[in-house]
Design a protein around this motif. Sequence first.
Motif, PDB file in Angstrom:
ATOM      1  N   GLN A  75      29.517  24.384 -59.754  1.00 22.19           N
ATOM      2  CA  GLN A  75      28.895  25.503 -60.469  1.00 22.19           C
ATOM      3  C   GLN A  75      29.705  26.785 -60.271  1.00 22.19           C
ATOM      4  O   GLN A  75      29.860  27.582 -61.204  1.00 22.19           O
ATOM      5  CB  GLN A  75      27.461  25.710 -59.978  1.00 22.19           C
ATOM      6  CG  GLN A  75      26.494  24.629 -60.449  1.00 22.19           C
ATOM      7  CD  GLN A  75      25.059  24.897 -60.004  1.00 22.19           C
ATOM      8  OE1 GLN A  75      24.748  25.953 -59.475  1.00 22.19           O
ATOM      9  NE2 GLN A  75      24.186  23.926 -60.236  1.00 22.19           N
ATOM     10  N   ALA A  76      30.214  26.976 -59.054  1.00 19.44           N
ATOM     11  CA  ALA A  76      31.011  28.176 -58.781  1.00 19.44           C
ATOM     12  C   ALA A  76      32.259  28.195 -59.663  1.00 19.44           C
ATOM     13  O   ALA A  76      32.608  29.232 -60.246  1.00 19.44           O
ATOM     14  CB  ALA A  76      31.393  28.224 -57.300  1.00 19.44           C
TER      15      ALA A  76
ATOM     16  N   GLY B  78      19.368  34.329 -58.923  1.00 20.05           N
ATOM     17  CA  GLY B  78      20.008  33.017 -58.863  1.00 20.05           C
ATOM     18  C   GLY B  78      21.420  33.112 -58.308  1.00 20.05           C
ATOM     19  O   GLY B  78      22.117  34.096 -58.518  1.00 20.05           O
ATOM     20  N   ARG B  79      21.845  32.104 -57.574  1.00 17.55           N
ATOM     21  CA  ARG B  79      23.227  31.982 -57.132  1.00 17.55           C
ATOM     22  C   ARG B  79      23.665  30.555 -57.372  1.00 17.55           C
ATOM     23  O   ARG B  79      22.832  29.654 -57.472  1.00 17.55           O
ATOM     24  CB  ARG B  79      23.359  32.318 -55.646  1.00 17.55           C
ATOM     25  CG  ARG B  79      23.103  33.789 -55.355  1.00 17.55           C
ATOM     26  CD  ARG B  79      23.187  34.062 -53.894  1.00 17.55           C
ATOM     27  NE  ARG B  79      24.587  34.083 -53.440  1.00 17.55           N
ATOM     28  CZ  ARG B  79      25.024  34.929 -52.507  1.00 17.55           C
ATOM     29  NH1 ARG B  79      24.204  35.796 -51.959  1.00 17.55           N
ATOM     30  NH2 ARG B  79      26.272  34.898 -52.118  1.00 17.55           N
ATOM     31  N   ALA B  80      24.969  30.367 -57.475  1.00 17.34           N
ATOM     32  CA  ALA B  80      25.484  29.008 -57.684  1.00 17.34           C
ATOM     33  C   ALA B  80      25.037  28.099 -56.542  1.00 17.34           C
ATOM     34  O   ALA B  80      24.863  28.535 -55.404  1.00 17.34           O
ATOM     35  CB  ALA B  80      27.003  29.044 -57.756  1.00 17.34           C
TER      36      ALA B  80
ATOM     37  N   SER C 109      31.432  39.492 -57.448  1.00 13.33           N
ATOM     38  CA  SER C 109      31.094  38.351 -58.316  1.00 13.33           C
ATOM     39  C   SER C 109      31.518  37.042 -57.650  1.00 13.33           C
ATOM     40  O   SER C 109      30.805  36.044 -57.721  1.00 13.33           O
ATOM     41  CB  SER C 109      31.736  38.496 -59.700  1.00 13.33           C
ATOM     42  OG  SER C 109      33.111  38.170 -59.659  1.00 13.33           O
ATOM     43  N   ALA C 110      32.666  37.063 -56.983  1.00 12.19           N
ATOM     44  CA  ALA C 110      33.141  35.853 -56.292  1.00 12.19           C
ATOM     45  C   ALA C 110      32.158  35.463 -55.196  1.00 12.19           C
ATOM     46  O   ALA C 110      31.908  34.276 -54.955  1.00 12.19           O
ATOM     47  CB  ALA C 110      34.526  36.101 -55.707  1.00 12.19           C
ATOM     48  N   GLU C 111      31.617  36.461 -54.548  1.00 13.51           N
ATOM     49  CA  GLU C 111      30.627  36.229 -53.493  1.00 13.51           C
ATOM     50  C   GLU C 111      29.347  35.642 -54.085  1.00 13.51           C
ATOM     51  O   GLU C 111      28.783  34.681 -53.561  1.00 13.51           O
ATOM     52  CB  GLU C 111      30.339  37.590 -52.833  1.00 13.51           C
ATOM     53  CG  GLU C 111      29.374  37.565 -51.695  1.00 13.51           C
ATOM     54  CD  GLU C 111      30.045  37.216 -50.385  1.00 13.51           C
ATOM     55  OE1 GLU C 111      31.282  37.170 -50.361  1.00 13.51           O
ATOM     56  OE2 GLU C 111      29.313  36.971 -49.402  1.00 13.51           O
TER      57      GLU C 111
ATOM     58  N   VAL D 266      35.274  30.308 -64.352  1.00 18.78           N
ATOM     59  CA  VAL D 266      35.974  30.097 -65.624  1.00 18.78           C
ATOM     60  C   VAL D 266      35.300  30.898 -66.735  1.00 18.78           C
ATOM     61  O   VAL D 266      35.978  31.536 -67.554  1.00 18.78           O
ATOM     62  CB  VAL D 266      36.025  28.593 -65.976  1.00 18.78           C
ATOM     63  CG1 VAL D 266      36.460  28.388 -67.414  1.00 18.78           C
ATOM     64  CG2 VAL D 266      36.963  27.852 -65.035  1.00 18.78           C
ATOM     65  N   LEU D 267      33.985  30.911 -66.741  1.00 19.33           N
ATOM     66  CA  LEU D 267      33.281  31.682 -67.775  1.00 19.33           C
ATOM     67  C   LEU D 267      33.513  33.187 -67.596  1.00 19.33           C
ATOM     68  O   LEU D 267      33.628  33.922 -68.574  1.00 19.33           O
ATOM     69  CB  LEU D 267      31.784  31.378 -67.742  1.00 19.33           C
ATOM     70  CG  LEU D 267      31.404  29.979 -68.250  1.00 19.33           C
ATOM     71  CD1 LEU D 267      29.923  29.720 -68.035  1.00 19.33           C
ATOM     72  CD2 LEU D 267      31.755  29.822 -69.735  1.00 19.33           C
TER      73      LEU D 267
END
Lengths: 400, 400
Positions: A14-15, A7-9, A390-392, A20-21
Motif C-alpha cells: 500500500q505504501a 487512515g494510514r497505509a 507524506s513518506a511518514e 506512485v500515486l
Amino acid sequence: MLHSLSGRAESAMQARLLTVLRDQGPLPRTALADRLQVSRTTIAAEVGRLSEIGLTQETGPAQSRGGRRSTMVALADDIRFVGIAIGATGTTVGVTDGRLDVLRTEKVDCRIDMGPDLVLRAALDHVRRLLDELGVERPMGVGVGVPGPVDFGRGVSVAPPLMPGWDGYPVRDTVSRELGCPAVLDNDVNVMAVGELHAGVARHARDFLFVKIGTGIGCGVVVDGELYRGVNGCAGDIGHIQVRGDGRRCVCGNTDCLEAYAGGAALARDATEAAERGRSAVLADLLAEHGLLRACDVGTAVARGDLAAATLLRESGQRVGEVVAGLVSFFNPGLIVIGGRVSGLGHALLAEIRGTAYQRSLPLATGNLPIVLSELVDAGGVIGASRLVSAEVFAPAVAT
Amino acid sequence: MLHSLSGRAESAMQARLLTVLRDQGPLPRTALADRLQVSRTTIAAEVGRLSEIGLTQETGPAQSRGGRRSTMVALADDIRFVGIAIGATGTTVGVTDGRLDVLRTEKVDCRIDMGPDLVLRAALDHVRRLLDELGVERPMGVGVGVPGPVDFGRGVSVAPPLMPGWDGYPVRDTVSRELGCPAVLDNDVNVMAVGELHAGVARHARDFLFVKIGTGIGCGVVVDGELYRGVNGCAGDIGHIQVRGDGRRCVCGNTDCLEAYAGGAALARDATEAAERGRSAVLADLLAEHGLLRACDVGTAVARGDLAAATLLRESGQRVGEVVAGLVSFFNPGLIVIGGRVSGLGHALLAEIRGTAYQRSLPLATGNLPIVLSELVDAGGVIGASRLVSAEVFAPAVAT
C-alpha cells in the motif's frame, strides 16, 4: 464537506501504491499493476482497501471513444499536507494536496532568534488561517524545516549556533500536537533538497547536491533518490568547511570557514564595511536609507553598477565555488542545484560558482555536470517538508 | 581433484543466499531460513539447486550430543576467487576461497608506468603460479584494482594521469579472457574500501570513508554498506581538492591540490629537496645510499630522529586532515579508515590527521567519529577485488 483523515497505509504494498500515486498519479489500474509488478486483482483489492480508509479514490473509466478503459485511481481529493519552512529571517508556510501541489502559501516575517515559542506560534497562526480558508479540518501531516542541525529521530533541533532557545526544543511534537496530525522535523536544507527532487530541476536526478546560500550555507545530499543524512544527521554542513582566507574568525569559533566569507551574513557585514569606509557610494546611500544593509542590498547595488558590490558578490561566489569543486571531486554528483535567498542575487553569483567549480574539478567529474539555479524559490521548502511527512504517513505502521 | 566451475546464481533468492553464506557462513539451514525470511522448504530446495551447480555444499548434521541438529550449509569448498591489486609501484595478487579468506598472496614488483601489457603479464604470471600451487584449474572470478579512474561499466581505465598507456585499455576483458572467468575492474581505492568492509575495521560500519595515502591520495565512499561510485564512477577523487598553500603546481595542471603537498610522491620530492639543500643530514645519507628517496625513507629518517623528516610528515598529515575535515562536515561518516603505503609510516601521521580533522569539524559530526589505521595492509585490495567479482558471480544472470 472535507472530513478529517486518520487512515494510514497498512502494508509495504500500500505504501508503494500511495507513493506512485503521489509522484505519478492519477493512473489507470492497469498502469499501477505494471509499475508495482503485481496482478490487477491485487491492485483492485489494495485500492479498494485504501479507498475505504480514505486515502485513494477511483474516478471510474475515463471517457472513451470506443474500447473499454481501465478505472482511474488517484489519491483522495481531500488529502492535505502542511509544510512549514522556517528560515533565519522568515518563515514560509503552505498547504498542499496529496500530490504535493501547493494550494496556498504565505510568508511570515519573523527572525529565528525570536525563539521557538514566538516563531512557531506565528507559523501555526498562519497555517490555521490557510487551513480555514481551504475548509480543512485536520491536515494529514505536517513537515517542518529549521535552519540548523536537527536530531531527526527525536524531532528536536540541536545546539544551533544562530538559534538561541532552540537547542533541544521539541519542535516536531509541538507542531504535531497543535495541528493534531503526524509531524516530521528536518533541517531547512534537506527539506529544500527534497522539494527539488519532487518538483524542481532535480526531478529526474538520482545523485545530486542542493547548495543553499542563505544567511548561512548548507548542502542537501541525495543518493540514489533518497536523502542522505549521515550517521548523526548532520551531513551537508558545508558552511564550516575551511577555505583559503586571511584567518577570519567564524561564529563557530574556527577560522576561515566558508560562512565567514560567503553567504548572506558575510555579504551584509562586508557591504556595511564597504559603505562605512567609503568604498561604495551606492552602498553608503542604501545604508543611510535603511539603517542597515542586508545581502539583498548588495544585489541592488550591483544592479546600479556599483563596483565594490560586484566584487563582493564575485568573491563570495568564488569561495562557494571552491567548496563546490571539492564536493564534485569527492561526490561526483549528476547535478548541483543552487538555492536560498542569496542565490536570488542572480546569475553573476552563479557564473562565479560555476567558473571556479569547473576550473578546479577534474574533467571526468564535470564533463556533464549542470550547475543550475533552483526555480522553486519559496515553494521548495513547503513541497519538501510536505513530502517528508507524506513518506511518514504513507509508510506502513508495521513492516510487512 | 578440484573441478572447474561455471555455475552462477539463477535467482535473486539464490544470490542472497550465496551472499549470506559468503559473509556469515557456514550456517544451519534453519538459520538461513530465518535470515532470508523464507520457509525451510524453500531453503532446502534452493540449496539443493545451488549444490547441483556446484556453488554450495551440505555438510550433514553437525555432531550432536543429543537433539537433532539442522543440516549445515556452506559455500562449495572448491570456489576460488582471484584478486589483483595494482598499485603505482607494485602489485599484490592473491587467491581466496568462497568466503574470501586469503589462501595465498604474493607481491609483484612493477611500476604502473611500465604500461598495461607488462604489468598485467607479470600479475597474471604470478596468479597462474598461485593457482597451480593450489591445484585450481579455473577460478570462479577475478577482481582487479588499478590506481586511477575507471569506467566501471566498460571495464577500462580512463585517462589516468600517472599511467601512460592505460587510457581506454580493456583491462577487464583482457584478464577475463586470460583466466577464463568473469572479471570486474575498479579503482584501487574502491577495491581497498570494499576489503575493509568485508574483513577490516569497517566490518560493522554502514557509512564510512576509506582514505588511501599512497603515491597519490584517494577515497572510497561507502553508503549504507554499498560502494558509492558517483555518476561517472569517479567519486572519492580527493587528491585534487584544493588546500591552503603557496600556489604549488600539481601534475593535473591545477595549483594547490592536496596531492601537490601530501602523499607519497610529494613526500619523496620534498625529502629529496631537503636532502639536496642541506636541511637534513639523515635524508642526505639515505639519498647517497639509495640514489633516490622514496616516501618510506621519510619514515626511516623520522625513526632516526630527523627533525626535517618529522616536519614533512606532520605537514603532510595536516593537509590530509584539512581535507578529511571537509569530508566529515559534508558526509558525516561513522568511521574513517586510513590506509595505503604512506599510512604505514605510522601513528605520527595519523595523529596529525586526527588532530586537524577533529579541530576543524563540528562537534556533532566528530563526537563519536573514530579515525583509525587499516589493519589489512596488502590483503585489503585482494579481498576487496575478490568481493567485487563475487557479487558479480553471485548475482542472477536475469532479474527475478
